[in-house]
Motif scaffolding. Structure first.
Motif, mmCIF file in Angstrom:
data_model
loop_
_atom_site.group_PDB
_atom_site.id
_atom_site.type_symbol
_atom_site.label_atom_id
_atom_site.label_comp_id
_atom_site.label_asym_id
_atom_site.label_seq_id
_atom_site.Cartn_x
_atom_site.Cartn_y
_atom_site.Cartn_z
ATOM 1 N N ALA A 145 0.831 -1.210 0.000
ATOM 2 C CA ALA A 145 0.000 0.000 0.000
ATOM 3 C C ALA A 145 0.859 1.251 0.000
ATOM 4 O O ALA A 145 0.387 2.343 -0.336
ATOM 5 N N TRP A 149 -2.947 5.165 4.813
ATOM 6 C CA TRP A 149 -3.815 6.085 4.083
ATOM 7 C C TRP A 149 -5.155 6.192 4.801
ATOM 8 O O TRP A 149 -5.599 5.253 5.473
ATOM 9 N N ILE A 154 -7.455 1.612 -0.247
ATOM 10 C CA ILE A 154 -6.102 1.526 -0.800
ATOM 11 C C ILE A 154 -5.377 0.296 -0.254
ATOM 12 O O ILE A 154 -4.767 -0.465 -1.017
ATOM 13 N N ALA A 214 -5.624 2.065 -7.120
ATOM 14 C CA ALA A 214 -5.035 2.536 -5.863
ATOM 15 C C ALA A 214 -4.295 3.857 -6.064
ATOM 16 O O ALA A 214 -4.353 4.753 -5.210
ATOM 17 N N LYS A 218 -4.895 7.385 -4.142
ATOM 18 C CA LYS A 218 -3.801 8.074 -3.447
ATOM 19 C C LYS A 218 -3.665 9.513 -3.950
ATOM 20 O O LYS A 218 -3.479 10.439 -3.152
#
Length: 316
Positions: A145, A149, A154, A214, A218
């Motif tokens: 990952a 987060w 994620i 992902a 982010k």
């Protein structure tokens, strides 16, 4: 002719970690007490000073070389070593492709570089022998990952879709590799090498989709954080808090760098997706979806993007 994915393919994208070694030197200083001789001669301390030293002078520290440090850091890790090999593999193909129509080089330089590209491709297969264990570690720890987060999706994507898909990808790649390189070892791997390679790329495609998903999450979270820091900086400026302003600006710089890395990761995923789909098809070797130029051209662009991304991450 289409360059077969002997399997000039995959290039996983685990989290980046770099270290730079540092050197230290310790020096010991000692002194002797001075005692005058009774007859007024030279003191012991003066004799010690006049006597040549038995210790060699200290070796001067070498001049730092940022380029050398970068190259050594690159070669010290399997992931970055693979990135360097990607540059050699796809650059060799590009030069071979460009010189294939040259009367001077089409029978010498071009086929030699085509062969080199294929050899480097198989070298990269050997480097993937560690991939299963890295994927297993990423699945168990959630390290893929890339930190903590706020969005829980994620971590789940990194664990189940990315690391989980690679747990299947690597063993299938090894079966395909054995079929191509060791055809007498196993009749199954020899007869099904291309099929196993295609199946492995199905899981690679799943990884790329997860990585893209992902990375977008982010990117969105980091943009919000950067906006929050901008508002905080405005408050610090209003209060004339110079120390606070410096701290917020440093954090802004760090977040902006992370956004830049995520953007590059998104670009890499987009460059990867069509080749991965091409190599996932059962007839990829006989009737490919993409021609040689677009297929290998996308891989060439991704190779240089990946190295640039790593260099951005290594800089402060």
């Amino acid at each position: 002719a289409l360059q077969k994915r002997i399997p000039i393919n995959t290039y996983k994208m685990p989290p980046l970690r770099q270290r730079k070694p540092g050197n230290t030197a310790d020096e010991d200083d000692s002194s002797d007490p001075s005692e005058h001789q009774e007859d007024g001669g030279v003191s012991n301390g003066q004799q010690a000073k006049n006597k040549p030293s038995s210790n060699p002078p200290p070796t001067p520290a070498p001049t730092p070389s940022p380029l050398l440090d970068t190259v050594c850091t690159f070669g010290a890790q399997t992931f970055t070593t693979d990135q360097g090999l990607k540059i050699i593999q796809w650059s060799s193909w590009a030069i071979a492709y460009l010189t294939a129509s040259s009367r001077q080089h089409k029978e010498t330089l071009s086929p030699a570089l085509q062969k080199l590209s294929g050899e480097v491709s198989f070298t990269r297969y050997v480097l993937r022998f560690y991939g299963f264990f890295q994927s297993l570690e990423g699945y168990r720890s959630g390290s893929w990952a890339g930190g903590s987060w706020d969005n829980p999706k994620i971590a789940k994507i990194a664990k189940y879709l990315m690391a989980g898909s690679m747990l299947f990808y690597y063993p299938l790649e090894h079966v395909a590799y054995a079929g191509w390189q060791l055809p007498t070892l196993s009749k199954f791997s020899r007869d099904n090498a291309n099929k196993m390679s295609a199946l492995s790329c199905v899981f690679w495609t799943a990884y790329i989709i997860g990585d893209f998903w992902a990375s977008c999450l982010k990117w969105n979270e980091l943009k919000k954080k950067l906006n929050d820091l901008g508002r905080l900086l405005a408050i610090k400026k209003r209060d004339d808090d110079k120390a606070g302003m410096m701290e917020v600006e440093q954090e802004q710089h760090a977040v902006a760098k992370r956004i830049r890395l995520v953007k590059l990761q998104v670009i890499r995923c987009l460059l990867f997706i069509l080749p991965s789909v091409n190599w996932s098809l059962p007839n990829w070797a006989t009737n490919p979806l993409l021609g040689e130029l677009p297929l290998n051209g996308l891989m060439l662009a991704e190779a240089y993007t990946s190295v640039y991304q790593t260099l951005v991450g290594m800089r402060g």
